[in-house]
Design a protein around this motif. Sequence first.
Motif, short mmCIF file in Angstrom:
data_model
loop_
_atom_site.label_atom_id
_atom_site.label_comp_id
_atom_site.label_asym_id
_atom_site.label_seq_id
_atom_site.Cartn_x
_atom_site.Cartn_y
_atom_site.Cartn_z
N ALA A 136 0.83 -1.20 0.00
CA ALA A 136 0.00 0.00 0.00
C ALA A 136 0.87 1.26 0.00
O ALA A 136 0.60 2.22 -0.73
CB ALA A 136 -0.93 0.00 1.21
N SER A 137 1.91 1.25 0.81
CA SER A 137 2.82 2.39 0.87
C SER A 137 3.53 2.60 -0.47
O SER A 137 3.67 3.73 -0.94
CB SER A 137 3.85 2.16 1.98
OG SER A 137 4.83 3.17 1.98
N LEU A 138 3.97 1.52 -1.08
CA LEU A 138 4.63 1.61 -2.39
C LEU A 138 3.71 2.26 -3.42
O LEU A 138 4.11 3.19 -4.13
CB LEU A 138 5.04 0.21 -2.84
CG LEU A 138 5.70 0.04 -4.21
CD1 LEU A 138 6.63 -1.16 -4.20
CD2 LEU A 138 4.66 -0.15 -5.31
N ALA A 139 2.48 1.77 -3.50
CA ALA A 139 1.54 2.29 -4.49
C ALA A 139 1.24 3.77 -4.26
O ALA A 139 1.06 4.54 -5.21
CB ALA A 139 0.24 1.48 -4.45
N GLY A 140 1.20 4.18 -3.00
CA GLY A 140 0.92 5.57 -2.68
C GLY A 140 2.05 6.52 -3.02
O GLY A 140 1.86 7.74 -3.03
N GLY A 141 3.23 5.98 -3.32
CA GLY A 141 4.37 6.82 -3.66
C GLY A 141 4.71 6.83 -5.13
O GLY A 141 5.73 7.40 -5.54
N ILE A 142 3.87 6.21 -5.95
CA ILE A 142 4.12 6.19 -7.39
C ILE A 142 3.69 7.52 -8.02
O ILE A 142 2.55 7.96 -7.85
CB ILE A 142 3.36 5.03 -8.07
CG1 ILE A 142 3.89 3.69 -7.56
CG2 ILE A 142 3.49 5.11 -9.58
CD1 ILE A 142 3.12 2.49 -8.09
N GLY A 143 4.60 8.15 -8.76
CA GLY A 143 4.26 9.35 -9.53
C GLY A 143 3.58 10.43 -8.72
O GLY A 143 3.94 10.73 -7.58
N ASP A 144 2.53 10.99 -9.33
CA ASP A 144 1.72 12.02 -8.69
C ASP A 144 0.27 11.55 -8.69
O ASP A 144 -0.03 10.47 -9.20
CB ASP A 144 1.88 13.36 -9.41
CG ASP A 144 1.56 13.28 -10.90
OD1 ASP A 144 0.75 12.42 -11.30
OD2 ASP A 144 2.12 14.07 -11.67
N PRO A 145 -0.67 12.32 -8.11
CA PRO A 145 -2.06 11.86 -8.04
C PRO A 145 -2.66 11.49 -9.40
O PRO A 145 -3.41 10.51 -9.50
CB PRO A 145 -2.80 13.04 -7.41
CG PRO A 145 -1.76 13.68 -6.54
CD PRO A 145 -0.48 13.56 -7.30
N ALA A 146 -2.34 12.24 -10.44
CA ALA A 146 -2.88 11.94 -11.76
C ALA A 146 -2.41 10.57 -12.25
O ALA A 146 -3.20 9.78 -12.78
CB ALA A 146 -2.48 13.02 -12.76
N VAL A 147 -1.13 10.29 -12.06
CA VAL A 147 -0.58 9.00 -12.45
C VAL A 147 -1.20 7.88 -11.62
O VAL A 147 -1.57 6.82 -12.15
CB VAL A 147 0.96 8.99 -12.30
CG1 VAL A 147 1.51 7.58 -12.45
CG2 VAL A 147 1.60 9.92 -13.31
N ARG A 148 -1.34 8.10 -10.31
CA ARG A 148 -1.87 7.06 -9.44
C ARG A 148 -3.33 6.73 -9.74
O ARG A 148 -3.78 5.61 -9.51
CB ARG A 148 -1.71 7.46 -7.97
CG ARG A 148 -0.26 7.47 -7.50
CD ARG A 148 -0.14 7.54 -6.01
NE ARG A 148 -0.52 8.83 -5.46
CZ ARG A 148 0.29 9.88 -5.35
NH1 ARG A 148 1.53 9.81 -5.80
NH2 ARG A 148 -0.14 11.02 -4.82
N HIS A 149 -4.09 7.69 -10.25
CA HIS A 149 -5.50 7.44 -10.54
C HIS A 149 -5.73 6.92 -11.95
O HIS A 149 -6.87 6.55 -12.31
CB HIS A 149 -6.32 8.72 -10.32
CG HIS A 149 -6.62 8.98 -8.87
ND1 HIS A 149 -5.73 9.62 -8.03
CD2 HIS A 149 -7.69 8.65 -8.11
CE1 HIS A 149 -6.25 9.70 -6.82
NE2 HIS A 149 -7.43 9.12 -6.85
N MET A 150 -4.69 6.87 -12.77
CA MET A 150 -4.81 6.32 -14.13
C MET A 150 -3.97 5.07 -14.33
O MET A 150 -4.40 4.10 -14.95
CB MET A 150 -4.39 7.38 -15.16
CG MET A 150 -5.38 8.49 -15.36
SD MET A 150 -6.99 7.92 -16.00
CE MET A 150 -6.50 7.28 -17.61
#
Length: 266
Positions: free
Chosen positions: A92-106
């Motif tokens: 969960a922590s790893l996924a939350g640190g990927i890119g920025d919010p736009a990247v994480r939601h796409m």
Amino acid sequence: MYETTYHRAGSVAEATDLLAKSDDGKFLGGGQTLLPTMKQRLAAPSDLVDVTRIPEMNGISADGDGISVGAATTHAEVANSDLVKQKLPGLASLAGGIGDPAVRHMGTIGGSIANNDPAADYPAALVALGATVVTSKRQLAAEDFFTGLFETALDEDEVVVSVKFPAAAASAYSKYPNPASRYAMAGVFVAKGTDGSVKVAVTGAGQDGVFRMNAMESALGANFGPDAVAGIAPDAGNLLSDLHGSADYRANLVTVMAKRAVAAAS
């Protein structure tokens, strides 16, 4: 961007059938790598087969003591899932640190691992946790799935359907991100299995992509604490060296990130 034909598949069978009928088609997940490449005219697939609306490729569910994550599940969904936070907080922590919010939601987990960027975060989690990649044809252990820089064991007509993660007693991820791209210059995932075994996987630093740190695993098996890995570093001769950081710099980063990950897992 060159002209292409867009298809939205409703099932895995339909997706693979549409790809088989195309001249030079590509599966489309979140499109975080493929679409920018197409916009630069560096890629020109004849067809795009969108797999993001396929029910069996979406969502997160319990899978025995572990969890199963659909390939079209976004990074944001992984990061915000109560089930993932409970069973595999490091993921969960790893996924939350990927890119920025736009990247994480796409962006999607399936698209990320299928692309296998050497600085992507998920490969370290899959390898350290001993995950299984479920495709339209078979099941592959994570260490057999990732085969090199931007290379996987996937066939051209094969698509990732889900990823199965076994339970872990402890898990944590720490990375030093490139300040511009947020990709890992060195990222370390540490996982302690329910049987007490320890796996340590590194991303962002290796010339061939994700790799395991066997020396760290042995040390942590005897003493699961940050001090156990303090004097252990990978061979700089096998690491990336570029304008962002030399191989020696990355080797030191691996040690520092490993200590942080172990501290978080503890």
